[in-house]
Design a protein around this motif. Structure first.
Motif, PDB file in Angstrom:
ATOM      1  N   GLN A 101      -1.915   5.743   3.556  1.00 42.04           N
ATOM      2  CA  GLN A 101      -1.313   5.135   4.739  1.00 42.04           C
ATOM      3  C   GLN A 101      -0.549   3.860   4.359  1.00 42.04           C
ATOM      4  OE1 GLN A 101      -3.979   3.750   7.904  1.00 42.04           O
ATOM      5  NE2 GLN A 101      -2.635   4.837   9.330  1.00 42.04           N
ATOM      6  N   LYS A 102      -1.130   3.046   3.503  1.00 44.13           N
ATOM      7  CA  LYS A 102      -0.445   1.830   3.059  1.00 44.13           C
ATOM      8  C   LYS A 102       0.855   2.197   2.351  1.00 44.13           C
ATOM      9  CE  LYS A 102      -1.016  -2.535   0.581  1.00 44.13           C
ATOM     10  NZ  LYS A 102       0.360  -2.685   0.261  1.00 44.13           N
TER      11      LYS A 102
ATOM     12  N   MET B 209      -6.570  -9.416   8.389  1.00 47.43           N
ATOM     13  CA  MET B 209      -6.820  -8.486   7.292  1.00 47.43           C
ATOM     14  C   MET B 209      -7.372  -7.188   7.859  1.00 47.43           C
ATOM     15  SD  MET B 209      -9.338  -8.963   4.087  1.00 47.43           S
ATOM     16  CE  MET B 209      -8.316  -9.474   2.741  1.00 47.43           C
ATOM     17  N   THR B 210      -6.887  -6.088   7.334  1.00 47.66           N
ATOM     18  CA  THR B 210      -7.401  -4.785   7.722  1.00 47.66           C
ATOM     19  C   THR B 210      -7.439  -3.888   6.507  1.00 47.66           C
ATOM     20  OG1 THR B 210      -7.165  -2.961   9.295  1.00 47.66           O
ATOM     21  CG2 THR B 210      -5.140  -3.844   8.355  1.00 47.66           C
ATOM     22  N   TYR B 211      -8.197  -2.830   6.584  1.00 48.31           N
ATOM     23  CA  TYR B 211      -8.292  -1.876   5.496  1.00 48.31           C
ATOM     24  C   TYR B 211      -7.789  -0.524   5.974  1.00 48.31           C
ATOM     25  CZ  TYR B 211     -11.112  -5.419   3.270  1.00 48.31           C
ATOM     26  OH  TYR B 211     -11.538  -6.587   2.721  1.00 48.31           O
ATOM     27  N   VAL B 212      -6.917   0.073   5.196  1.00 46.87           N
ATOM     28  CA  VAL B 212      -6.380   1.390   5.516  1.00 46.87           C
ATOM     29  C   VAL B 212      -6.427   2.242   4.254  1.00 46.87           C
ATOM     30  CG1 VAL B 212      -4.861   0.532   7.358  1.00 46.87           C
ATOM     31  CG2 VAL B 212      -3.987   0.683   5.037  1.00 46.87           C
ATOM     32  N   PRO B 213      -6.419   3.564   4.414  1.00 43.76           N
ATOM     33  CA  PRO B 213      -6.389   4.429   3.229  1.00 43.76           C
ATOM     34  C   PRO B 213      -5.118   4.177   2.408  1.00 43.76           C
ATOM     35  CG  PRO B 213      -6.857   5.696   5.209  1.00 43.76           C
ATOM     36  CD  PRO B 213      -6.478   4.309   5.654  1.00 43.76           C
ATOM     37  N   VAL B 214      -5.204   4.402   1.108  1.00 47.23           N
ATOM     38  CA  VAL B 214      -4.084   4.154   0.205  1.00 47.23           C
ATOM     39  C   VAL B 214      -2.834   4.909   0.645  1.00 47.23           C
ATOM     40  CG1 VAL B 214      -3.261   4.456  -2.168  1.00 47.23           C
ATOM     41  CG2 VAL B 214      -5.571   3.614  -1.754  1.00 47.23           C
TER      42      VAL B 214
END
Length: 142
Positions: free
Chosen positions: A21-22, A14-19
């Motif tokens: 970028q997704k 799991m990772t978090y990226v800015p909207v």
């Protein structure tokens, strides 16, 4: 668990990226006919292995041997060998640091050039960089 099972067993990452970028990754994955998971896996491996990204049929854009890629591989091997010595040992982290010491300078220079040409913009409010309005992220899969 057999060794065959360890080759096919999957684990979640799991990772978090800015909207933005997704959304960009999602569009790129759709263009390549890939799921988002497959796209992220492929991009991570591409970054680690310096290989061309295959399309949904396993073909690369240029299926012939890329002399430039072979040259880069040879150059990198030479950098690894010149970083090592027969008498001293270097850890993985020491090798990684020695071989990637210029990446920050290269990224900074590239971002400055892209900002100067109005292709990328920085927003302190949003905490990062993004494509400038009307700029293209490139369609070559790299």
């Amino acid at each position: 668990m057999s060794s065959d099972d360890s080759q096919t067993e999957q684990k979640s990452v799991m990772t978090y990226v800015p909207v933005y970028q997704k959304d960009e990754w999602k569009r790129h994955a759709e263009r390549l006919g890939m799921s988002q998971s497959e796209f992220v896996r492929t991009m991570v491996q591409a970054g680690r292995s310096d290989f061309e990204v295959p399309d949904r049929y396993g073909e690369t854009e240029d299926s012939e041997v890329d002399d430039d890629a072979e040259g880069r591989k040879g150059e990198f091997e030479e950098r690894v060998l010149s970083t090592l010595s027969a008498t001293d040992h270097r850890s993985w982290d020491e090798l990684l640091e020695a071989l990637t010491d210029d990446i920050e300078d290269r990224l900074d220079e590239t971002l400055q050039d892209l900002q100067a040409s109005n292709r990328v913009q920085y927003s302190g409010r949003h905490g990062g960089y993004s494509l400038a309005s009307g700029a293209s992220g490139g369609d070559d899969g790299r």
